[in-house]
Motif scaffolding. Sequence first.
Motif, PDB file in Angstrom:
ATOM      1  N   UNK A 252       0.837  -1.193   0.000  1.00 55.62           N
ATOM      2  CA  UNK A 252       0.000   0.000   0.000  1.00 55.62           C
ATOM      3  C   UNK A 252       0.876   1.248   0.000  1.00 55.62           C
ATOM      4  N   UNK A 253       0.342   2.333  -0.597  1.00 58.15           N
ATOM      5  CA  UNK A 253       1.054   3.605  -0.523  1.00 58.15           C
ATOM      6  C   UNK A 253       0.463   4.422   0.628  1.00 58.15           C
ATOM      7  N   UNK A 254       0.901   5.666   0.748  1.00 58.29           N
ATOM      8  CA  UNK A 254       0.488   6.487   1.898  1.00 58.29           C
ATOM      9  C   UNK A 254      -1.011   6.775   1.934  1.00 58.29           C
ATOM     10  N   UNK A 255      -1.672   6.662   0.766  1.00 59.52           N
ATOM     11  CA  UNK A 255      -3.124   6.890   0.770  1.00 59.52           C
ATOM     12  C   UNK A 255      -3.894   5.593   0.981  1.00 59.52           C
ATOM     13  N   UNK A 256      -3.156   4.470   1.125  1.00 62.32           N
ATOM     14  CA  UNK A 256      -3.814   3.194   1.368  1.00 62.32           C
ATOM     15  C   UNK A 256      -4.114   2.428   0.094  1.00 62.32           C
ATOM     16  N   UNK A 257      -3.758   3.007  -1.072  1.00 63.86           N
ATOM     17  CA  UNK A 257      -3.961   2.330  -2.355  1.00 63.86           C
ATOM     18  C   UNK A 257      -2.991   1.157  -2.493  1.00 63.86           C
TER      19      UNK A 257
END
Length: 157
Positions: free
Chosen positions: A118-123
């Motif tokens: 996941x990236x920082x936005x949760x994607x």
Amino acid sequence: MLSIAIYGEQVLNQVAQPVTVFDSELQTLADEMLNTMQQAHGVGIAAPQVHRSLQMFIMASNPNSRYPDAPLMAPQVVINPQILQTSEAQVWGEEGCLSLPQERCQVARFESIEVRYQDLSGEWCQEWLSGFVARIFQHEFDHLQGITLRERTAKST
Ligand SMILES: [Zn+2]
């Protein structure tokens, strides 16, 4: 700059906890980790190395005094990572670690790996990595399992 855990500190040998909240606090931690990594001339840093037992790391290959031949990439925050599959081939290469200053070891890593994180936005992101970037990923992924270069080299010899 955050203080960097040095080998022997317990946080480096713990399994890190999954990240469940993607908020501004997590963004701040990522920014601070990036600053700390850059000031220490690292190409990656894992949250346990700054005394946070969380499944999160930054990989940021760039040519510097420690790794003159490293490829240039934009820093990538990696959260809750999984290694889905690996190449059969492994390659030997020299690695250092901000938590083991002065030490460089030869470590065998998979030449390429398919990863999901996941990236920082949760994607969720899914991709194949190879070469030096795959090596950084495997090194930092080890940190989240509580494994440092010391344990890794003890295992492979
Ligand atoms: Zn390390």
